[in-house]
Design a protein around this motif. Structure first.
Motif, short mmCIF file in Angstrom:
data_model
loop_
_atom_site.label_atom_id
_atom_site.label_comp_id
_atom_site.label_asym_id
_atom_site.label_seq_id
_atom_site.Cartn_x
_atom_site.Cartn_y
_atom_site.Cartn_z
N ALA A 56 30.43 -1.21 77.41
CA ALA A 56 29.51 -0.16 77.87
C ALA A 56 28.10 -0.39 77.34
N GLY A 57 27.98 -0.89 76.13
CA GLY A 57 26.68 -1.11 75.52
C GLY A 57 25.89 -2.26 76.09
N VAL A 58 26.56 -3.16 76.80
CA VAL A 58 25.87 -4.33 77.38
C VAL A 58 26.01 -4.39 78.89
N ALA A 59 26.49 -3.30 79.49
CA ALA A 59 26.79 -3.28 80.92
C ALA A 59 25.55 -3.05 81.78
N GLU A 60 25.75 -3.30 83.03
CA GLU A 60 24.72 -3.06 84.03
C GLU A 60 24.13 -1.67 83.83
N GLY A 61 22.81 -1.59 83.73
CA GLY A 61 22.14 -0.32 83.52
C GLY A 61 21.81 -0.02 82.07
N ALA A 62 22.42 -0.75 81.14
CA ALA A 62 22.10 -0.55 79.72
C ALA A 62 20.69 -1.04 79.46
N GLU A 63 19.98 -0.37 78.58
CA GLU A 63 18.59 -0.75 78.29
C GLU A 63 18.44 -1.66 77.09
N GLY A 64 19.32 -1.54 76.09
CA GLY A 64 19.15 -2.28 74.85
C GLY A 64 19.83 -3.63 74.82
N ALA A 65 20.66 -3.91 75.80
CA ALA A 65 21.37 -5.19 75.84
C ALA A 65 21.95 -5.39 77.23
N GLN A 66 22.22 -6.63 77.56
CA GLN A 66 22.81 -6.94 78.85
C GLN A 66 23.68 -8.18 78.72
N GLN A 67 24.90 -8.08 79.25
CA GLN A 67 25.80 -9.23 79.31
C GLN A 67 25.86 -9.71 80.75
N VAL A 68 25.52 -10.97 80.95
CA VAL A 68 25.62 -11.55 82.29
C VAL A 68 26.84 -12.47 82.30
N ILE A 69 27.48 -12.52 83.44
CA ILE A 69 28.65 -13.36 83.59
C ILE A 69 28.50 -14.25 84.80
N ALA A 70 29.24 -15.35 84.78
CA ALA A 70 29.39 -16.21 85.95
C ALA A 70 30.80 -15.99 86.46
N GLY A 114 31.94 -17.89 82.65
CA GLY A 114 30.86 -18.01 81.68
C GLY A 114 30.25 -16.67 81.36
N THR A 115 29.60 -16.61 80.21
CA THR A 115 28.97 -15.37 79.78
C THR A 115 27.82 -15.64 78.81
N MET A 116 26.91 -14.72 78.76
CA MET A 116 25.78 -14.76 77.84
C MET A 116 25.28 -13.32 77.70
N THR A 117 24.91 -12.95 76.49
CA THR A 117 24.40 -11.60 76.25
C THR A 117 23.01 -11.71 75.63
N VAL A 118 22.13 -10.81 76.03
CA VAL A 118 20.81 -10.73 75.40
C VAL A 118 20.64 -9.31 74.87
N LEU A 119 20.25 -9.23 73.61
CA LEU A 119 20.02 -7.96 72.93
C LEU A 119 18.52 -7.75 72.79
#
Length: 181
Positions: free
Chosen positions: A53-67, A76-81
């Motif tokens: 939930a903290g890195v999901a679509e719509g989150a402002e403080g972090a985002q996890q992208v997946i392939a 694949g995955t990568m998260t940016v905080l």
């Protein structure tokens, strides 16, 4: 390339958990991640729900992208905080400006070398730049030469910041940064 690059959705916590557990079994996981497979496996479902939930679509403080592969499997995955100026980072170092911090990078071994990591990084950077960050950084183990080469090719440069690891006092993590152009 027949892959979809997108943000994770909060309800996809179980898939995010499974990919993280797979990443922690990778032969170089000890160089790439700050937790073990056993530590992650022991965490309750509530942890994984909150994490997603903290890195999901719509989150402002972090985002996890997946392939997502053609069959829907996550490959694949990568998260940016987002790290706010005036705070301290995970290692206790002061954060002097609004910046992104790339973490949790993993691509399944059978999907490496086809450009997925580059596309994931592009998506993570686009999200971070869209939040107004001044730079993006990441921390790489000094022995993880494959990762260092990838990030250098993407334009990241060593900042000179060295992060000692508490688990192994002889090992060090190196900070690489990419300034907003």
């Amino acid at each position: 390339m027949n892959y979809v690059i997108r943000s994770v959705r909060a309800e996809e916590w179980a898939a995010a958990r499974e990919l993280r557990l797979l990443a922690l079994r990778d032969p170089v996981a000890h160089l790439a991640f700050l937790e073990t497979y056993e530590e992650a496996l022991a965490k309750p479902d509530s942890f994984w729900r909150e994490r997603s939930a903290g890195v999901a679509e719509g989150a402002e403080g972090a985002q996890q992208v997946i392939a997502e592969g053609p069959d829907g499997e996550w490959v694949g995955t990568m998260t940016v905080l987002v790290e706010e100026a005036g705070t301290k980072d995970w290692a206790g170092f002061p954060v002097d400006r609004l910046q992104g911090h790339v973490v949790g990078v993993f691509v399944r071994p059978e999907c490496r070398g086809i450009g997925l990591t580059e596309v994931l990084l592009d998506a993570a950077l686009e999200w971070a730049w869209g939040r107004g960050v001044e730079r993006v950084r990441l921390i790489v183990h000094e022995e993880n030469l494959r990762a260092q080469a990838f990030y250098r090719k993407a334009g990241f440069v060593p900042s000179g910041v060295v992060v000692p690891l508490t688990a192994d006092p002889d090992a060090r993590e190196l900070e690489f940064v990419l300034e907003r152009s």
